[in-house]
Design a protein around this motif. Structure first.
Motif, PDB file in Angstrom:
ATOM      1  N   ALA A 352       0.827  -1.209   0.000  1.00  0.00           N
ATOM      2  CA  ALA A 352       0.000   0.000   0.000  1.00  0.00           C
ATOM      3  C   ALA A 352       0.863   1.262   0.000  1.00  0.00           C
ATOM      4  O   ALA A 352       0.537   2.246  -0.674  1.00  0.00           O
ATOM      5  CB  ALA A 352      -0.929  -0.005   1.218  1.00  0.00           C
ATOM      6  N   VAL A 353       1.969   1.251   0.740  1.00  0.00           N
ATOM      7  CA  VAL A 353       2.850   2.420   0.786  1.00  0.00           C
ATOM      8  C   VAL A 353       3.439   2.706  -0.591  1.00  0.00           C
ATOM      9  O   VAL A 353       3.420   3.843  -1.075  1.00  0.00           O
ATOM     10  CB  VAL A 353       3.970   2.214   1.824  1.00  0.00           C
ATOM     11  CG1 VAL A 353       5.051   3.295   1.677  1.00  0.00           C
ATOM     12  CG2 VAL A 353       3.401   2.228   3.233  1.00  0.00           C
ATOM     13  N   ILE A 354       3.973   1.677  -1.239  1.00  0.00           N
ATOM     14  CA  ILE A 354       4.588   1.866  -2.554  1.00  0.00           C
ATOM     15  C   ILE A 354       3.547   2.281  -3.584  1.00  0.00           C
ATOM     16  O   ILE A 354       3.780   3.175  -4.409  1.00  0.00           O
ATOM     17  CB  ILE A 354       5.310   0.593  -3.011  1.00  0.00           C
ATOM     18  CG1 ILE A 354       6.468   0.270  -2.057  1.00  0.00           C
ATOM     19  CG2 ILE A 354       5.839   0.749  -4.428  1.00  0.00           C
ATOM     20  CD1 ILE A 354       7.537   1.331  -1.971  1.00  0.00           C
ATOM     21  N   GLN A 355       2.371   1.667  -3.558  1.00  0.00           N
ATOM     22  CA  GLN A 355       1.336   2.053  -4.508  1.00  0.00           C
ATOM     23  C   GLN A 355       0.872   3.490  -4.276  1.00  0.00           C
ATOM     24  O   GLN A 355       0.569   4.203  -5.234  1.00  0.00           O
ATOM     25  CB  GLN A 355       0.158   1.084  -4.437  1.00  0.00           C
ATOM     26  CG  GLN A 355       0.461  -0.276  -5.051  1.00  0.00           C
ATOM     27  CD  GLN A 355      -0.757  -1.164  -5.144  1.00  0.00           C
ATOM     28  OE1 GLN A 355      -1.657  -1.113  -4.287  1.00  0.00           O
ATOM     29  NE2 GLN A 355      -0.815  -2.003  -6.162  1.00  0.00           N
ATOM     30  N   SER A 356       0.837   3.933  -3.031  1.00  0.00           N
ATOM     31  CA  SER A 356       0.470   5.326  -2.749  1.00  0.00           C
ATOM     32  C   SER A 356       1.496   6.280  -3.337  1.00  0.00           C
ATOM     33  O   SER A 356       1.148   7.315  -3.922  1.00  0.00           O
ATOM     34  CB  SER A 356       0.352   5.546  -1.239  1.00  0.00           C
ATOM     35  OG  SER A 356      -0.721   4.793  -0.705  1.00  0.00           O
ATOM     36  N   MET A 357       2.784   5.928  -3.204  1.00  0.00           N
ATOM     37  CA  MET A 357       3.829   6.761  -3.799  1.00  0.00           C
ATOM     38  C   MET A 357       3.726   6.768  -5.316  1.00  0.00           C
ATOM     39  O   MET A 357       3.915   7.807  -5.956  1.00  0.00           O
ATOM     40  CB  MET A 357       5.201   6.245  -3.373  1.00  0.00           C
ATOM     41  CG  MET A 357       5.527   6.466  -1.908  1.00  0.00           C
ATOM     42  SD  MET A 357       7.241   6.037  -1.540  1.00  0.00           S
ATOM     43  CE  MET A 357       8.119   7.207  -2.579  1.00  0.00           C
ATOM     44  N   GLN A 358       3.396   5.625  -5.908  1.00  0.00           N
ATOM     45  CA  GLN A 358       3.242   5.571  -7.357  1.00  0.00           C
ATOM     46  C   GLN A 358       2.072   6.433  -7.817  1.00  0.00           C
ATOM     47  O   GLN A 358       2.155   7.118  -8.844  1.00  0.00           O
ATOM     48  CB  GLN A 358       3.070   4.122  -7.810  1.00  0.00           C
ATOM     49  CG  GLN A 358       4.329   3.287  -7.660  1.00  0.00           C
ATOM     50  CD  GLN A 358       4.158   1.874  -8.180  1.00  0.00           C
ATOM     51  OE1 GLN A 358       3.065   1.304  -8.150  1.00  0.00           O
ATOM     52  NE2 GLN A 358       5.240   1.288  -8.670  1.00  0.00           N
ATOM     53  N   ARG A 359       0.990   6.433  -7.059  1.00  0.00           N
ATOM     54  CA  ARG A 359      -0.164   7.250  -7.433  1.00  0.00           C
ATOM     55  C   ARG A 359       0.183   8.741  -7.377  1.00  0.00           C
ATOM     56  O   ARG A 359      -0.252   9.523  -8.233  1.00  0.00           O
ATOM     57  CB  ARG A 359      -1.341   6.945  -6.509  1.00  0.00           C
ATOM     58  CG  ARG A 359      -1.953   5.559  -6.744  1.00  0.00           C
ATOM     59  CD  ARG A 359      -2.853   5.127  -5.608  1.00  0.00           C
ATOM     60  NE  ARG A 359      -3.935   6.088  -5.394  1.00  0.00           N
ATOM     61  CZ  ARG A 359      -4.627   6.160  -4.256  1.00  0.00           C
ATOM     62  NH1 ARG A 359      -4.324   5.386  -3.229  1.00  0.00           N
ATOM     63  NH2 ARG A 359      -5.603   7.035  -4.150  1.00  0.00           N
ATOM     64  N   ILE A 360       0.978   9.137  -6.386  1.00  0.00           N
ATOM     65  CA  ILE A 360       1.414  10.534  -6.311  1.00  0.00           C
ATOM     66  C   ILE A 360       2.292  10.866  -7.509  1.00  0.00           C
ATOM     67  O   ILE A 360       2.152  11.934  -8.134  1.00  0.00           O
ATOM     68  CB  ILE A 360       2.164  10.785  -4.986  1.00  0.00           C
ATOM     69  CG1 ILE A 360       1.199  10.663  -3.799  1.00  0.00           C
ATOM     70  CG2 ILE A 360       2.844  12.157  -5.003  1.00  0.00           C
ATOM     71  CD1 ILE A 360       1.889  10.688  -2.447  1.00  0.00           C
ATOM     72  N   GLY A 365       3.709  14.036 -11.471  1.00  0.00           N
ATOM     73  CA  GLY A 365       4.818  14.062 -12.414  1.00  0.00           C
ATOM     74  C   GLY A 365       4.502  13.511 -13.785  1.00  0.00           C
ATOM     75  O   GLY A 365       4.692  14.185 -14.802  1.00  0.00           O
ATOM     76  N   ILE A 366       3.978  12.279 -13.828  1.00  0.00           N
ATOM     77  CA  ILE A 366       3.826  11.609 -15.117  1.00  0.00           C
ATOM     78  C   ILE A 366       2.663  12.173 -15.920  1.00  0.00           C
ATOM     79  O   ILE A 366       2.794  12.411 -17.129  1.00  0.00           O
ATOM     80  CB  ILE A 366       3.676  10.093 -14.912  1.00  0.00           C
ATOM     81  CG1 ILE A 366       4.986   9.538 -14.326  1.00  0.00           C
ATOM     82  CG2 ILE A 366       3.345   9.400 -16.225  1.00  0.00           C
ATOM     83  CD1 ILE A 366       4.946   8.073 -14.013  1.00  0.00           C
ATOM     84  N   ALA A 367       1.514  12.387 -15.289  1.00  0.00           N
ATOM     85  CA  ALA A 367       0.361  12.908 -16.032  1.00  0.00           C
ATOM     86  C   ALA A 367       0.682  14.249 -16.706  1.00  0.00           C
ATOM     87  O   ALA A 367       0.419  14.423 -17.904  1.00  0.00           O
ATOM     88  CB  ALA A 367      -0.856  13.032 -15.116  1.00  0.00           C
ATOM     89  N   PRO A 368       1.272  15.235 -15.980  1.00  0.00           N
ATOM     90  CA  PRO A 368       1.644  16.487 -16.670  1.00  0.00           C
ATOM     91  C   PRO A 368       2.689  16.274 -17.754  1.00  0.00           C
ATOM     92  O   PRO A 368       2.654  16.935 -18.794  1.00  0.00           O
ATOM     93  CB  PRO A 368       2.193  17.358 -15.531  1.00  0.00           C
ATOM     94  CG  PRO A 368       1.615  16.792 -14.284  1.00  0.00           C
ATOM     95  CD  PRO A 368       1.500  15.320 -14.527  1.00  0.00           C
TER      96      PRO A 368
END
Length: 430
Positions: A352-360, A365-368
């Motif tokens: 959950a921690v790693i997936q939360s960081m990936q979502r951020i 970063g990635i979407a823009p």
């Protein structure tokens, strides 16, 4: 009671592992070293796959050391990733480094995954309790009185059969057949991008390590594989087919060379869209990783984004935790669903921690970047956000630590450890 259908052979094992990727092979090896009868099913005839994740993180390097496989692993062709740099102001500027992370291994090894899997298969093959079945695909679950008791399978030549097991472990990836057959509920999150994978020749004068490339048209990361770059090119979600029809494949490298001039002599290296493979990026997690008699781990339990390259590491750590917790239960002959829940509780927090960081990272970063709103290549000096990142120790150290080591580390259980063979003694002659 499950009865084999007429003409359909029935086999049995104590633990049936479905999927011969890193998690499945590690789990099979560990359980076999505990003396538990274990069978691993792999639907393909070999481990050769284009553009599988090839990162071996420090925690996996430590695990191989604990298993007595360090010297064998060192013989594999590999490169070491010590840092990440960005091309800014006409030169490479270091963004993050692994030199300050704890532990013996302060780098990520880039190793062809088929070589790693072959190594694990050979190590496991020396254990009498281990069996590996290639060209064998699990197609459905067997059930008895509400409990999963094994799988139905189909071989490459079309033969079918059934394998009964005290415990079945699904390690069959993000498109897991067993996860679907079990009807387990999945929570997923939208992802703003997909990934193209391709290869570009590498020259000795090129930079080493990992090189992110950001332009007005392309966001990519180039991974040093010795004589070639393994390139992950990020694209907006769902545009793959449109771009393939509209643009020549040679535009990919021409656009990247605008930010990385040393690629100019290779802009024609990719000649066909057939050389560009698509990864449909997913980010999801099962609400419950288990049924009575069935456990899902790795991507079958939680499909990870490629951000940070942590998917393999998490899957291997799942396998180690599962082996440590479940081996005594399998030996005693009684695995309860509460035991499988212990594995999920142990591994759900780091996931959950790693997936939360990936979502951020996706949102900030990635979407823009894939929408063209960020273009680092236009900066002629280090951007303020990167200067702040470099000057604050916690900001500089935390992402490399989480990528390299995760939230906490699973170590090999004592029953699976083997000493590294001593180096041969060298004596002076005469």
């Amino acid at each position: 009671m499950v009865v084999a259908r007429e003409g359909c052979p029935m086999e049995s094992t104590t633990c049936l592992v479905v999927g011969g990727g890193p998690a499945g092979m590690i789990l099979g090896l560990l359980l076999a070293r505990a003396g538990i009868d274990v069978m691993v099913l792999e639907k393909h005839g070999d481990f050769l796959r284009d553009f599988r994740g090839d990162t071996v993180h420090p925690t996996t390097l430590e695990l191989l050391d604990e298993l007595g496989l360090r010297e064998e692993f060192a013989k594999l062709p590999q490169r070491r990733l010590n840092s990440v740099a960005l091309p800014i102001g006409g030169r490479m500027q270091t963004l993050a480094t692994f030199e300050h992370i704890p532990g013996r291994f302060k780098y990520i090894a880039m190793v062809p995954q088929w070589d790693l899997l072959d190594l694990l298969a050979h190590a496991a093959d020396t254990e009498p309790a281990f069996r590996l079945r290639m060209n064998t695909e699990a197609t459905d679950l067997l059930r008895e009185s509400g409990r999963v008791t094994g799988v139905r399978y189909r071989t490459e030549d079309g033969a079918t059969g059934e394998i009964r097991a005290d415990l079945t472990v699904a390690c069959d990836g993000r498109t897991s057949t067993l996860r679907a057959a079990a009807g387990l509920r999945v929570r997923d999150w939208p992802t703003p991008f997909d990934v193209w994978w391709t290869r570009i020749p590498r020259n000795d004068t090129d930079p080493a390590g990992a090189v992110p490339v950001l332009t007005a048209d392309r966001v990519a990361i180039m991974l040093d594989r010795g004589d070639y770059w393994q390139c992950a090119i990020l694209i907006a979600k769902g545009i793959d087919s449109t771009v393939r029809q509209r643009e020549p494949v040679t535009d990919i490298l021409r656009q990247m060379a605008a930010a990385v001039p040393w690629l100019t002599d290779r802009v024609d290296a990719v000649q066909s869209w057939d050389e560009v493979k698509l990864l449909d990026v997913k980010l999801d997690r099962l609400e419950r990783w288990h049924l009575d008699g069935l456990l899902c781990i790795g991507d079958a339990a939680h499909a990870m984004s490629p951000v940070g390259g942590v998917g393999i590491n998490l899957a291997v750590q799942d396998a180690v935790a599962a082996a440590r917790i479940l081996a005594p239960k399998l030996i005693s002959g009684k695995v309860e669903e509460s035991d499988l829940a212990r594995v999920q509780r142990r591994r759900s927090i780091p996931t959950a921690v790693i997936q939360s960081m990936q979502r951020i990272a996706h949102a900030r970063g990635i979407a823009p970047a894939v929408s063209g709103k960020i273009n680092v290549s236009n900066f002629d000096s280090t951007p303020m956000v990167l200067r702040v990142f470099r000057r604050i120790p916690i900001l500089r150290s935390l992402p490399p630590y989480l990528v390299a080591r995760g939230v906490f580390v699973e170590h090999a259980p004592e029953f699976a450890r083997r000493p590294v063979p001593p180096a041969p003694m060298v004596t002076e002659s005469g």
